[in-house]
Design a protein around this motif. Structure first.
Motif, mmCIF file in Angstrom:
data_model
loop_
_atom_site.group_PDB
_atom_site.id
_atom_site.type_symbol
_atom_site.label_atom_id
_atom_site.label_comp_id
_atom_site.label_asym_id
_atom_site.label_seq_id
_atom_site.Cartn_x
_atom_site.Cartn_y
_atom_site.Cartn_z
ATOM 1 N N LEU A 563 3.374 -9.011 -0.813
ATOM 2 C CA LEU A 563 3.022 -7.666 -0.349
ATOM 3 C C LEU A 563 3.226 -7.561 1.164
ATOM 4 O O LEU A 563 3.724 -6.557 1.672
ATOM 5 N N VAL A 566 6.914 -7.115 1.799
ATOM 6 C CA VAL A 566 7.373 -5.765 1.489
ATOM 7 C C VAL A 566 6.988 -4.790 2.593
ATOM 8 O O VAL A 566 7.801 -3.983 3.058
ATOM 9 N N ALA A 573 6.361 -1.366 -3.216
ATOM 10 C CA ALA A 573 5.875 -2.247 -4.274
ATOM 11 C C ALA A 573 5.141 -1.432 -5.337
ATOM 12 O O ALA A 573 4.586 -0.370 -5.048
ATOM 13 N N LEU A 705 9.253 -5.125 -5.112
ATOM 14 C CA LEU A 705 8.220 -6.018 -5.643
ATOM 15 C C LEU A 705 7.444 -5.320 -6.752
ATOM 16 O O LEU A 705 7.019 -4.172 -6.604
ATOM 17 N N ALA A 737 11.697 -3.581 -10.649
ATOM 18 C CA ALA A 737 11.924 -4.173 -9.326
ATOM 19 C C ALA A 737 13.398 -4.444 -9.093
ATOM 20 O O ALA A 737 14.137 -4.757 -10.020
#
Ligand SMILES: Nc1ncnc2c1ncn2[C@@H]1O[C@H](COP(=O)(O)OP(=O)(O)OP(=O)(O)O)[C@@H](O)[C@H]1O
Ligand SMILES: [Zn+2]
Length: 874
Positions: A563, A566, A573, A705, A737
């Motif tokens: 995370l 990203v 995400a 993601l 994704a």
């Protein structure tokens, strides 16, 4: 000529009487065709029916005393059902053991079938006879004549309610003996109607209009008012366009300011008043001139209100032939307000080209096509080009999607490829809107119909292809009411009737479909790779190790790392969890008490934003508890996971991240779904947190993601299809994704990393999953190896459920023996998994066997819900 007519009225008496034979009067013969809606006499009434078959055969077997009656009228010259639809209806009625009239009604737009009323009036008569009746008739008869003389007609139902049943019966007897009266039937107007509206049009133009304008402006200037003549800016005051609600009210620039109007209008002199009227009329004409939206119209009232004109001034404009009133048929357009630029076909990859050849090219071999393409392999483009090929041959197509609200992207892609030639059928259409779409489709104005399962019944005049997107979706099964049809089976049957291609597409085909493809009943076509991208690597995180390492958060260290990546790279995400709300249950730490719904066997879910406890089945709300109702301690805690809880956690971990939550609580209707999706697609948020709804067909290139917060919730239900659903869900979610230029990554968190369903999903390995799953289906003789029929009984009283279940069980057992059905048995009866829902108990049993239709035809269980081929046994 004779005609067999299907009426819903007759079908209540039993299936063998569903079709009644009528005589076709000579004057109707040239026009009468199968599929037409007609009015026929039925008992004392007129009812509506559908001409099912016609024959020249004048010989029918009649009961003694029975005589054939004539068809009354043809209600619609255009057939309402076409031949192939009637054939499909017959198949559905047979296979799903449902009265034909139910099925036919399901294919028509709601509200088209109507009931009739019996109406009395005075027949042509001579004065003398009437006077005689008025002297000698009973009191009621005289009253009735009086009523008819003033009102003209009276509804027999109304007469009954006026006089009471007994006296009404007497008077109706008298009525029949006398020839002073005539009785006929009137059909009520159908509820579904094209929407016609009286709209105002500007009919004057050119010099004539200019001349009027100069004259009126002159009048408008002649005033002593302190109000300047306002000018209309270009963008003001568009009329309401059809199909759109809740437009903002715009300020009327022509309105006399409050302060002036109150006193001024009282004291206005004649020339001032005339000046005002002229201004209002000018305003009205300007408003009409400024209307740029062709779908929007001014009604008389709206125009008068907006311009300040009175009806008299409006009428004056009509007299001067400046304006006219016209009747316009308004079409409600569900795509209104979305601007979709037209899209062009893409050059196909070799795999896509091969798929296209198998559907509409020289490789089509008449078998239905199972298009197994991994997520992002370009199935939608294949559908679009297959449709285009057939449209070029003058045919039309149907695309079924599991749920229209959740597949906006797919819908818009279709709409963009075939601008103005697409009809969308969804559950939020009003009766009138459905009827409009239905007529538009029937008249051939549409090339493609897209919608959820009922779109299969769209009356396209020259249907050439049926496509089921995401064919594995359980939403294609109608389980809640009869007929409990599966749209996939119905589509296959329709394809068979019409000899047209049926394409079933999915990244994760239903095990049953893949089995039939293996058996070569379907033609298997595969798209094994993504377009210009690879499938994202999937990492499985064992949550038990997280706990050992001391991480008690619901977000593993790996997921946190990803995370962070990203967010740093300004990508997007998706976090996925199959549960809404903040906590799945509310539990007392001291005594173990769980807060349950009063009507359902379901723990209540805590919603932190509204601070309430909610039942996700019946919607019951209750206040948040401070103390345990059982042991009075303050040990009440909220356990489990939910989308809200994740949102809170993520916000705490990443305060800078912009979050969006998408579940049934944040998106309650189609519009709300669209808006959420638009916001995420426009990158107004970094992280989308959602339930399984977001697994469906999203194509967002910014998403690199996908995190599955807990894969375990999907497993562990005692149902034969649980593993299949879990695999499908994980694979579909993972497939969101890395669909764009940047590579993607998927993280699945679980306590069961060794489960084969998680194993195979993590390798995107459908074939391996299928191999293991089909073996276990064979071992346990689950579908597709045996068929299931689920019987459910519901009642407020638990004993009643149990007793009825035992009675039906015995009857089923007896019939199974009597019919000599082999390999057929009954599971249950037993309480349903959630025995109490919405205040009713539910008991069920499942009959399993190779072919249960013999049994279904003889067993009568009117109080039971009978689900044939249920997609779930829960
Ligand atoms: N021939 C092509 N050339 C270039 N791009 C393509 C081609 N076909 C499809 N695409 C693009 O590839 C992406 C994925 O395609 P699409 O959404 O149709 O896949 P899908 O198989 O329907 O996926 P899913 O099953 O995951 O919904 C889309 O952005 C689409 O525009
Ligand atoms: Zn409840």
């Amino acid at each position: 000529m004779l005609a067999d007519v299907l009426t819903s009225a007759a079908s209540w008496l039993g299936e063998e009487r569903a079709l009644l034979t009528y005589v076709v009067p000579e004057e109707l013969e040239p026009e009468l065709r199968a599929g037409q809606l007609v009015a026929v006499p039925y008992g004392e009434r007129l009812v509506e029916g559908i001409v099912w078959t016609t024959s020249q055969d004048e010989w029918v077997q009649l009961e003694p005393g029975e005589e054939l009656r004539p068809i009354h009228t043809i209600l619609d010259i255009e057939p309402s059902l076409q031949g192939h639809q009637m054939a499909l209806a017959q198949w559905i009625a047979n296979y799903y053991v449902t009265p034909l009239a139910y099925v036919a009604q399901m294919m028509l737009p709601p509200g088209l079938m109507q009931r009739s009323r019996a109406v009395l009036r005075l027949a042509d008569h001579d004065e003398q006879a009437l006077n005689a009746a008025l002297q000698d008739g009973s009191l009621q008869l005289r009253a009735l004549i009086g009523l008819l003389m003033t009102e003209g007609t009276i509804d027999v139902e109304r007469l009954k309610s006026l006089l009471g049943p007994k006296r009404a019966k007497e008077v109706l007897k008298e009525v029949r003996q006398s020839d002073l009266f005539s009785q006929d039937s009137q059909l009520d107007a159908p509820r579904a109607k094209a929407r016609v509206k009286r709209i105002v049009r500007l009919v004057s133009c050119g010099d004539a209009l200019q001349e009027w304008r100069t004259r009126t402006e002159e009048r408008a200037q002649r005033n002593s008012l302190p109000v300047p003549v306002p000018v209309i800016p270009d963008h003001v005051m568009q009329p309401k366009s059809s199909g759109r609600k809740g437009r903002k009210a715009v300020v009327n620039p022509w309105a006399i300011p409050e302060a002036v109007s109150a006193t001024a209008t009282l004291t206005l002199g004649r020339s001032d008043k005339e000046s005002l009227w002229a201004q209002h009329q000018l305003a009205a004409v300007d408003l009409l001139l400024h209307n740029t939206d062709p779908d929007a119209h001014w009604s008389v009232n709206a125009l008068c209100k907006a311009s300040g004109m009175t009806k008299a001034q409006f009428n004056q404009l009509l007299d001067e032939h400046i304006l006219a009133i016209e009747e316009a048929e308004l079409r409600r357009n569900p795509l209104q307000g979305r601007n979709t630029p037209t899209s062009q076909p893409l050059p196909l990859t070799p795999d896509q080209q091969h798929a296209l050849n198998c559907i509409v090219g020289n490789e089509y071999d008449l078998r239905p096509i199972l298009l197994h393409g991994v997520t992002g392999s370009g199935k939608t483009e294949v559908y679009l080009q297959a449709l285009a090929t057939l449209i070029a041959q003058g045919k039309q197509g149907i695309i079924l999607v599991p749920e229209i609200a959740l597949t906006t992207q797919a819908v818009l892609r279709v709409a963009a490829r075939f601008p103005d030639r697409v009809a969308i059928i969804h559950s939020e259409l009003s009766t009138g809107e459905r009827y409009d779409e239905w007529r538009r489709i029937r008249s051939g104005e549409v090339d493609v119909v897209i919608g959820s399962r009922s779109a299969l019944f769209a009356p396209l005049p020259n249907l050439g292809i049926i496509i089921l997107d995401e064919e594995h979706e359980p939403a294609y099964k109608q389980a809640e009411r009869r007929p409990t049809y599966h749209a996939r089976n119905a589509a296959l049957m329709l394809g068979n009737i019409l000899d047209i291609p049926v394409v079933m597409g999915s990244a994760t085909p239903a095990v049953e479909s893949f089995y039939l493809a293996e058996q070569e009943h379907y033609r298997l076509v595969e798209l094994p790779g993504r377009i210009n991208a690879s499938l994202p690597p999937v990492e499985v995180v064992d949550l038990r190790n997280e706990l050992h390492a001391g991480n008690t958060s619901i977000i593993s260290r790996r997921l946190q790392e990803e995370l962070t990546r990203v967010l740093e790279n300004r990508q997007q995400a998706i976090l996925f969890l199959n549960r809404r709300g903040a906590a799945s249950c509310v539990l007392c730490r001291d005594c173990g008490y769980t807060v349950m719904c009063e009507h359902c066997d379901i723990p209540l879910t805590y919603h932190s934003t509204e601070r309430i406890l909610l039942c996700h089945y019946c919607g019951l709300q209750s206040k948040v508890l401070q103390f345990c109702p059982q042991c009075k301690s303050s040990g009440i805690r909220y356990f489990g996971l939910g989308t809200e809880k994740i949102q809170e956690t993520i916000q705490r971990l990443f305060p800078q991240a912009r979050l969006l939550r998408w579940d049934r609580d944040t998106a309650r209707n189609r519009r709300a779904h669209e808006q959420l999706l638009d916001r995420f697609a426009n990158r107004e948020a970094d992280i989308l947190i959602g339930t399984q709804m977001i697994a469906k067909g999203l194509d967002l290139p910014g998403v690199t993601l996908v995190g599955v917060v807990s894969a375990d919730i999907a497993l562990g239900l005692p149902d034969y299809s649980t593993t299949e659903r879990a695999f499908t869900l994980l694979t579909q979610v993972a497939g969101r994704a890395g669909r764009g230029a940047e590579a993607g990554q998927v993280i699945i968190q679980t306590f069961n990393p060794q489960h084969f369903c998680i194993e195979t999903a993590s390798h995107h390995d459908y074939h391996e999953f299928y191999r293991v799953e089909i073996e276990s289906r064979y071992r346990y003789q689950y579908p597709p190896f045996r068929r299931f029929v689920k019987f459910t009984y519901s009642h407020e009283n638990r004993h009643r459920c149990q007793n009825e279940a035992i009675l039906l069980y015995d009857r089923l057992q007896q019939w199974i023996e009597r019919l000599g059905l082999t390999d057929t048995d009954i599971v249950g009866p037993a309480p349903a998994l959630m025995e109490r829902l919405r205040g009713k108990y539910h008991w069920q049993m499942i009959v399993r066997g190779p072919d249960l239709h013999q049994l279904l035809r003889v067993i009568e269980a009117p109080q039971w819900e009978i689900d044939i081929d249920p997609v779930s046994t829960l």
